[in-house]
Design a protein around this motif. Structure first.
Motif, PDB file in Angstrom:
ATOM      1  N   ASN A 174       0.697  -1.202   0.080  1.00  0.00           N
ATOM      2  CA  ASN A 174       0.270  -0.087  -0.040  1.00  0.00           C
ATOM      3  C   ASN A 174       0.927   1.376   0.090  1.00  0.00           C
ATOM      4  N   THR A 176       3.479   1.484  -1.693  1.00  0.00           N
ATOM      5  CA  THR A 176       4.390   1.484  -3.082  1.00  0.00           C
ATOM      6  C   THR A 176       4.185   2.972  -3.843  1.00  0.00           C
ATOM      7  N   ASP A 177       5.380   3.454  -4.065  1.00  0.00           N
ATOM      8  CA  ASP A 177       5.055   4.744  -4.935  1.00  0.00           C
ATOM      9  C   ASP A 177       4.632   4.231  -6.555  1.00  0.00           C
ATOM     10  N   LEU A 178       3.534   4.962  -6.723  1.00  0.00           N
ATOM     11  CA  LEU A 178       2.924   4.473  -8.101  1.00  0.00           C
ATOM     12  C   LEU A 178       2.888   5.727  -9.003  1.00  0.00           C
ATOM     13  N   SER A 179       3.982   6.285  -9.133  1.00  0.00           N
ATOM     14  CA  SER A 179       4.365   7.420 -10.053  1.00  0.00           C
ATOM     15  C   SER A 179       4.137   7.042 -11.435  1.00  0.00           C
ATOM     16  N   SER A 180       4.534   5.461 -11.745  1.00  0.00           N
ATOM     17  CA  SER A 180       4.630   5.257 -13.006  1.00  0.00           C
ATOM     18  C   SER A 180       3.057   4.472 -13.231  1.00  0.00           C
ATOM     19  N   ILE A 181       2.690   4.706 -14.400  1.00  0.00           N
ATOM     20  CA  ILE A 181       1.176   4.281 -14.580  1.00  0.00           C
ATOM     21  C   ILE A 181       1.365   2.654 -15.239  1.00  0.00           C
ATOM     22  N   THR A 184       0.901   0.441 -11.897  1.00  0.00           N
ATOM     23  CA  THR A 184      -0.165   0.272 -11.168  1.00  0.00           C
ATOM     24  C   THR A 184      -1.210  -0.983 -11.308  1.00  0.00           C
ATOM     25  N   PRO A 185      -1.290  -1.709 -12.475  1.00  0.00           N
ATOM     26  CA  PRO A 185      -2.100  -2.687 -12.754  1.00  0.00           C
ATOM     27  C   PRO A 185      -1.163  -3.796 -12.068  1.00  0.00           C
ATOM     28  N   VAL A 187       0.953  -3.624  -9.326  1.00  0.00           N
ATOM     29  CA  VAL A 187       0.655  -3.502  -7.924  1.00  0.00           C
ATOM     30  C   VAL A 187      -0.698  -3.848  -7.589  1.00  0.00           C
ATOM     31  N   PHE A 188      -1.702  -3.552  -8.275  1.00  0.00           N
ATOM     32  CA  PHE A 188      -2.977  -3.711  -7.925  1.00  0.00           C
ATOM     33  C   PHE A 188      -3.252  -5.124  -7.947  1.00  0.00           C
ATOM     34  N   LYS A 191      -1.799  -6.803  -5.063  1.00  0.00           N
ATOM     35  CA  LYS A 191      -2.757  -6.625  -3.656  1.00  0.00           C
ATOM     36  C   LYS A 191      -3.648  -7.690  -3.589  1.00  0.00           C
TER      37      LYS A 191
END
Length: 222
Positions: A174, A176-181, A184-185, A187-188, A191
């Motif tokens: 949670n 984690t730095d999601l600066s890169s698009i 995102t998928p 890391v999601f 999770k």
């Protein structure tokens, strides 16, 4: 923003909706209300689960099957607490060593007293495994005695360590730095997989705790 990584295990943290003492008994408030409002499905699921666990544990204790009331009850209690701990803003009571020791120590102490008062010869036999050489017998008695003494600690630490490890992984993901698009998928998905894993761990750890309690009871009562 959390002050540190372990603040989720602090029962007095302001970001928690329920303290550890309230969350431990939260299932007492939720489960009866669910059975009252929706009596068929929750009651059926609870009946199937407890019946299955009872059938699984029954072969382990042949002489005194009434002891199965305790491991089945502990299984239900631990499962509800583990699952509620995965909900947002609810403290996980089973992540506290003092809570798990409070459960494990009275069980072990009760079984020890019962066993030594009613089944002394069988407990003495268990101190020396079969076919042990004579010169190793004193050493094996010492090893088995130490093993019996640390049983409540191993029960408590196993449950606490697994719950703490899973929650720490969730917190790390949670944060984690999601600066890169593109991330995102990924890391999601991680999770979601970790959440499913934690759901399985919630049942597995309750099952392991109850199985070990049943095995200890069979040793002291059979």
């Amino acid at each position: 923003m959390m002050t540190n990584l372990f603040s989720i295990f602090d029962p007095s943290a302001p970001n928690l909706l329920f303290s550890n003492w309230v969350s431990v008994f939260l299932f007492i408030l939720l489960v009866p209300s669910l059975l009252w409002k929706y009596p068929s499905r929750p009651k059926f699921m609870s009946f199937v689960l407890t019946t299955y666990i009872f059938k699984e544990f029954k072969p382990l204790i042949k002489k005194s099957s009434y002891f199965l009331i305790f491991p089945v009850s502990f299984f239900t209690f631990i499962v509800y607490n583990n699952l509620l701990g995965l909900a947002p803003y609810i403290f996980t009571g089973t992540s506290q060593l003092v809570f798990t020791v409070t459960m494990a120590l009275p069980i072990w102490l009760t079984l020890m007293i019962y066993g030594w008062l009613n089944n002394t010869s069988n407990l003495l036999i268990h101190l020396i495994p079969q076919s042990t050489p004579v010169f190793l017998m004193p050493f094996m008695v010492l090893v088995e005695t130490v093993s019996n003494m640390i049983r409540p600690l191993t029960l408590a630490v196993r449950l606490t360590a697994n719950m703490v490890a899973g929650h720490l992984l969730i917190v790390l993901l949670n944060s984690t730095d999601l600066s890169s698009i593109l991330l995102t998928p990924v890391v999601f998905s991680a999770k979601q997989m970790l959440l499913l894993l934690e759901l399985a761990v919630a049942f597995i750890q309750a099952y392991v705790f109850s199985v070990l309690v049943t095995l200890y009871a069979s040793e002291f009562t059979n």
